[in-house]
Design a protein around this motif. Structure first.
Motif, PDB file in Angstrom:
ATOM      1  N   GLU A  27      -5.267  -3.443   2.980  1.00 50.18           N
ATOM      2  CA  GLU A  27      -4.816  -4.584   2.176  1.00 50.18           C
ATOM      3  C   GLU A  27      -3.655  -4.178   1.272  1.00 50.18           C
ATOM      4  O   GLU A  27      -2.747  -4.975   1.026  1.00 50.18           O
ATOM      5  CB  GLU A  27      -5.972  -5.140   1.345  1.00 50.18           C
ATOM      6  CG  GLU A  27      -6.915  -6.008   2.136  1.00 50.18           C
ATOM      7  CD  GLU A  27      -7.715  -6.951   1.260  1.00 50.18           C
ATOM      8  OE1 GLU A  27      -7.986  -8.072   1.706  1.00 50.18           O
ATOM      9  OE2 GLU A  27      -8.068  -6.561   0.132  1.00 50.18           O
ATOM     10  N   ALA A  28      -3.685  -2.948   0.774  1.00 54.01           N
ATOM     11  CA  ALA A  28      -2.577  -2.469  -0.057  1.00 54.01           C
ATOM     12  C   ALA A  28      -1.301  -2.345   0.763  1.00 54.01           C
ATOM     13  O   ALA A  28      -0.207  -2.706   0.312  1.00 54.01           O
ATOM     14  CB  ALA A  28      -2.944  -1.130  -0.684  1.00 54.01           C
ATOM     15  N   ILE A  29      -1.428  -1.855   2.012  1.00 55.40           N
ATOM     16  CA  ILE A  29      -0.252  -1.631   2.857  1.00 55.40           C
ATOM     17  C   ILE A  29       0.273  -2.936   3.454  1.00 55.40           C
ATOM     18  O   ILE A  29       1.468  -3.234   3.394  1.00 55.40           O
ATOM     19  CB  ILE A  29      -0.585  -0.637   3.993  1.00 55.40           C
ATOM     20  CG1 ILE A  29      -0.900   0.746   3.411  1.00 55.40           C
ATOM     21  CG2 ILE A  29       0.571  -0.540   4.982  1.00 55.40           C
ATOM     22  CD1 ILE A  29      -1.406   1.743   4.441  1.00 55.40           C
ATOM     23  N   ILE A  30      -0.632  -3.738   4.035  1.00 55.04           N
ATOM     24  CA  ILE A  30      -0.223  -4.925   4.784  1.00 55.04           C
ATOM     25  C   ILE A  30      -0.026  -6.141   3.893  1.00 55.04           C
ATOM     26  O   ILE A  30       0.937  -6.897   4.048  1.00 55.04           O
ATOM     27  CB  ILE A  30      -1.263  -5.243   5.886  1.00 55.04           C
ATOM     28  CG1 ILE A  30      -1.321  -4.078   6.889  1.00 55.04           C
ATOM     29  CG2 ILE A  30      -0.912  -6.544   6.611  1.00 55.04           C
ATOM     30  CD1 ILE A  30      -2.440  -4.205   7.900  1.00 55.04           C
ATOM     31  N   LEU A  31      -0.954  -6.341   2.931  1.00 57.31           N
ATOM     32  CA  LEU A  31      -0.897  -7.533   2.085  1.00 57.31           C
ATOM     33  C   LEU A  31      -0.312  -7.270   0.700  1.00 57.31           C
ATOM     34  O   LEU A  31      -0.150  -8.192  -0.094  1.00 57.31           O
ATOM     35  CB  LEU A  31      -2.303  -8.141   1.939  1.00 57.31           C
ATOM     36  CG  LEU A  31      -3.001  -8.514   3.249  1.00 57.31           C
ATOM     37  CD1 LEU A  31      -4.385  -9.105   2.970  1.00 57.31           C
ATOM     38  CD2 LEU A  31      -2.161  -9.487   4.069  1.00 57.31           C
ATOM     39  N   GLY A  32      -0.040  -5.987   0.395  1.00 58.75           N
ATOM     40  CA  GLY A  32       0.595  -5.643  -0.874  1.00 58.75           C
ATOM     41  C   GLY A  32      -0.293  -5.778  -2.095  1.00 58.75           C
ATOM     42  O   GLY A  32       0.195  -5.982  -3.205  1.00 58.75           O
ATOM     43  N   LYS A  33      -1.617  -5.655  -1.929  1.00 57.96           N
ATOM     44  CA  LYS A  33      -2.530  -5.786  -3.055  1.00 57.96           C
ATOM     45  C   LYS A  33      -2.684  -4.458  -3.794  1.00 57.96           C
ATOM     46  O   LYS A  33      -2.532  -3.390  -3.217  1.00 57.96           O
ATOM     47  CB  LYS A  33      -3.902  -6.277  -2.582  1.00 57.96           C
ATOM     48  CG  LYS A  33      -3.867  -7.696  -2.026  1.00 57.96           C
ATOM     49  CD  LYS A  33      -5.264  -8.231  -1.796  1.00 57.96           C
ATOM     50  CE  LYS A  33      -5.227  -9.692  -1.371  1.00 57.96           C
ATOM     51  NZ  LYS A  33      -6.583 -10.261  -1.205  1.00 57.96           N
ATOM     52  N   GLN A  34      -3.023  -4.562  -5.100  1.00 57.30           N
ATOM     53  CA  GLN A  34      -3.240  -3.380  -5.933  1.00 57.30           C
ATOM     54  C   GLN A  34      -4.647  -3.418  -6.520  1.00 57.30           C
ATOM     55  O   GLN A  34      -5.212  -4.490  -6.739  1.00 57.30           O
ATOM     56  CB  GLN A  34      -2.199  -3.306  -7.052  1.00 57.30           C
ATOM     57  CG  GLN A  34      -0.767  -3.150  -6.539  1.00 57.30           C
ATOM     58  CD  GLN A  34       0.230  -3.052  -7.680  1.00 57.30           C
ATOM     59  OE1 GLN A  34      -0.050  -3.437  -8.811  1.00 57.30           O
ATOM     60  NE2 GLN A  34       1.414  -2.548  -7.368  1.00 57.30           N
ATOM     61  N   TYR A  35      -5.198  -2.238  -6.811  1.00 57.45           N
ATOM     62  CA  TYR A  35      -6.577  -2.141  -7.267  1.00 57.45           C
ATOM     63  C   TYR A  35      -6.674  -1.268  -8.507  1.00 57.45           C
ATOM     64  O   TYR A  35      -5.881  -0.349  -8.701  1.00 57.45           O
ATOM     65  CB  TYR A  35      -7.464  -1.580  -6.156  1.00 57.45           C
ATOM     66  CG  TYR A  35      -7.425  -2.411  -4.904  1.00 57.45           C
ATOM     67  CD1 TYR A  35      -8.222  -3.543  -4.769  1.00 57.45           C
ATOM     68  CD2 TYR A  35      -6.548  -2.088  -3.875  1.00 57.45           C
ATOM     69  CE1 TYR A  35      -8.162  -4.327  -3.634  1.00 57.45           C
ATOM     70  CE2 TYR A  35      -6.483  -2.866  -2.734  1.00 57.45           C
ATOM     71  CZ  TYR A  35      -7.292  -3.982  -2.616  1.00 57.45           C
ATOM     72  OH  TYR A  35      -7.225  -4.766  -1.501  1.00 57.45           O
ATOM     73  N   SER A  36      -7.683  -1.574  -9.342  1.00 55.91           N
ATOM     74  CA  SER A  36      -7.881  -0.830 -10.577  1.00 55.91           C
ATOM     75  C   SER A  36      -8.486   0.545 -10.296  1.00 55.91           C
ATOM     76  O   SER A  36      -9.054   0.795  -9.228  1.00 55.91           O
ATOM     77  CB  SER A  36      -8.815  -1.605 -11.516  1.00 55.91           C
ATOM     78  OG  SER A  36     -10.128  -1.655 -10.965  1.00 55.91           O
TER      79      SER A  36
END
Length: 327
Positions: free
Chosen positions: A123-132
């Motif tokens: 999700e970080a790579i494909i959808l550009g999401k970030q996590y805490s």
């Protein structure tokens, strides 16, 4: 006053029901497939997957004919819109069924937890999401527990481990790309994604099954006259459709990450039930400690993810939703 855009977002109840629906289907199909492939010794996970694909196609097509659901008619652009989902779809099916037959239930559910960090990464790579940082640490706890439990597995089966890790990769990629393909811009909708995925991969899967002798083994299986076996086989086919539908539904209302989290919560129940029934769990203190670390990390991760999850930005097409999930 509620903003117009907010009114089009799925309700909290819809998000919760879709998650519970997915968790229930995922829980039940593991138990049924375990009985078919281990207790009865059914030799062909691929044929079982073919049954599930066929059931999916039939249910969705009949529903479309009766105008219960809607998805676009086939055109030459659909394969390009779906790629690479069909390949991930069949890989997820075959690797999942194969790993279920070769591992004990507790170890299967622990190793399946690697789907969570893989989903987070994709999700970080494909959808550009970030996590805490808190979520990342919870993921590391899950992985640590899985390594401890797997390292002391007294029923080690390298083939089963290979299949389950492949299943983790396919599941994570399938979840993220399914979320991407259900975007309104792609114009397929969740029903179209499910239907055309199954259609495109049915014939190649049948060819693989026949050419490898897998289909012949299935037809020569001795329990086809056993009514209870047939009932469970048909139940697995139906649950296969429900699992695919509930996975898409959960990802549609929530996210691929939330779907992975729900799967982790479900695995808590499956793992502990597997210790009490099934007869294939060999107790080891280190293994048991690893299991509990993994489960604790999964619950903590679930709490952090669900409590920090923001409302989805994607509007929902109310006309395409099941009646019981409309807000």
């Amino acid at each position: 006053m509620e903003e117009p855009d907010a009114a089009r977002l799925p309700s909290r109840l819809a998000r919760l029901l879709s998650a519970l629906f997915y968790g229930t289907c995922s829980f039940l199909i593991v138990l049924v497939n375990k009985a078919l492939l281990t207790t009865y010794g059914f030799p062909s996970p691929i044929v079982l997957g073919i049954g599930q694909m066929t059931t999916t196609i039939m249910i969705l097509y009949v529903s479309k004919l009766n105008k219960i659901i809607h998805f676009p008619d086939f055109d030459k652009k659909i394969p390009g819109k779906l790629f690479p989902l069909p390949l991930l779809y069949v890989g997820n099916h075959i690797s999942g069924l194969s790993s279920t037959s070769k591992l004990s239930l507790p170890m299967f559910t622990v190793l399946r937890k690697f789907t969570i960090p893989l989903t987070l990464l994709l999700e970080a790579i494909i959808l550009g999401k970030q996590y805490s940082l808190s979520i990342i640490l919870s993921v590391l706890a899950i992985v640590l527990g899985a390594f401890i439990a797997a390292g002391s597995d007294l029923t080690f089966n390298w083939e089963g481990y290979v299949f389950v890790f492949l299943n983790d990769i396919f599941t994570a990629a399938n979840g993220v790309y399914t979320k991407q393909k259900m975007d309104p811009k792609v114009e397929l909708g969740k029903y179209g994604v499910l239907f055309y995925n199954a259609c495109f991969m049915l014939i190649p899967t049948v060819i693989i099954s026949v050419s490898t002798g897998d289909f012949q083994q299935a037809t020569e299986f001795s329990h086809w006259k056993n009514v209870l076996f047939i009932v469970q086989f048909l139940l697995s086919c139906l649950l296969g459709f429900l699992l695919m539908y509930s996975t898409a539904l959960c990802s549609y209302y929530n996210s691929a990450l939330t779907t992975a989290v729900v799967g982790a919560i479900k695995n808590v129940s499956v793992a502990y039930i597997g210790m009490l029934v099934g007869g294939d769990y060999i107790f080891s203190l280190l293994n048991f400690i690893g299991l509990n670390i993994c489960m604790a990390g999964g619950l903590r991760y679930s709490f952090l993810t669900l409590s920090s999850q923001s409302k989805p930005k994607q509007p929902v097409d109310e006309e395409s939703l099941p009646l019981d999930l409309k807000s």
